[in-house]
Motif scaffolding. Sequence first.
Motif, PDB file in Angstrom:
ATOM      1  N   SER A 165      19.925  53.789  18.583  1.00 17.33           N
ATOM      2  CA  SER A 165      18.698  53.674  19.368  1.00 17.33           C
ATOM      3  C   SER A 165      17.485  53.493  18.466  1.00 17.33           C
ATOM      4  O   SER A 165      17.423  54.037  17.359  1.00 17.33           O
ATOM      5  CB  SER A 165      18.492  54.925  20.221  1.00 17.33           C
ATOM      6  OG  SER A 165      19.579  55.123  21.078  1.00 17.33           O
ATOM      7  N   GLN A 166      16.520  52.729  18.958  1.00 12.55           N
ATOM      8  CA  GLN A 166      15.253  52.530  18.250  1.00 12.55           C
ATOM      9  C   GLN A 166      14.575  53.880  18.018  1.00 12.55           C
ATOM     10  O   GLN A 166      14.530  54.710  18.904  1.00 12.55           O
ATOM     11  CB  GLN A 166      14.334  51.638  19.098  1.00 12.55           C
ATOM     12  CG  GLN A 166      13.015  51.316  18.462  1.00 12.55           C
ATOM     13  CD  GLN A 166      13.144  50.179  17.472  1.00 12.55           C
ATOM     14  OE1 GLN A 166      14.120  49.430  17.485  1.00 12.55           O
ATOM     15  NE2 GLN A 166      12.168  50.045  16.614  1.00 12.55           N
TER      16      GLN A 166
ATOM     17  N   GLY B  63      19.504  53.799  12.742  1.00 11.91           N
ATOM     18  CA  GLY B  63      20.421  54.537  13.586  1.00 11.91           C
ATOM     19  C   GLY B  63      21.112  55.615  12.771  1.00 11.91           C
ATOM     20  O   GLY B  63      20.844  55.780  11.573  1.00 11.91           O
TER      21      GLY B  63
END
Length: 145
Positions: free
Chosen positions: A57-58, A64
Amino acid sequence: MKHFLIPFIILLLLSCSSDRTVRNPYLQEIGFQFELNLNLPSYSPLTNVGNVVPVLSQGVGNRGVFVINTGFDQFRVFEASCPNHAPNDCSTMDFEGQVATCSCEDYEYSLFTGQQLNRPDDGNRYYDMLEYHARANGNSVIISN
């Protein structure tokens, strides 16, 4: 007064430490917090010891993270970007089982310990994986830095 000052000075000198942490020059240590709900299908493999789940996820780490259940409600979290060069197109690692591999140089790392498994013996400095904090909380794992 002199009798009180001497023990204080001795205590002060003994509390100084020469232990210095070597920072990884390639990876920024960014602040984040992310909660994994182990009831969700994408994170439920973490209910079994030895299973690894990537969280790409950003805003979670640089590229990550990899989360592994190491047993007894203990989890370890490692940065997914290869620790031995600056982030680039090939630096996000892949994993198979409990081994992460950097496709740039084929460096391999243990996801149980974060240690580089195939460290070259060429006299250069190599870094192990950057580890983040993990805390089990009921059916959740909170990862942060």
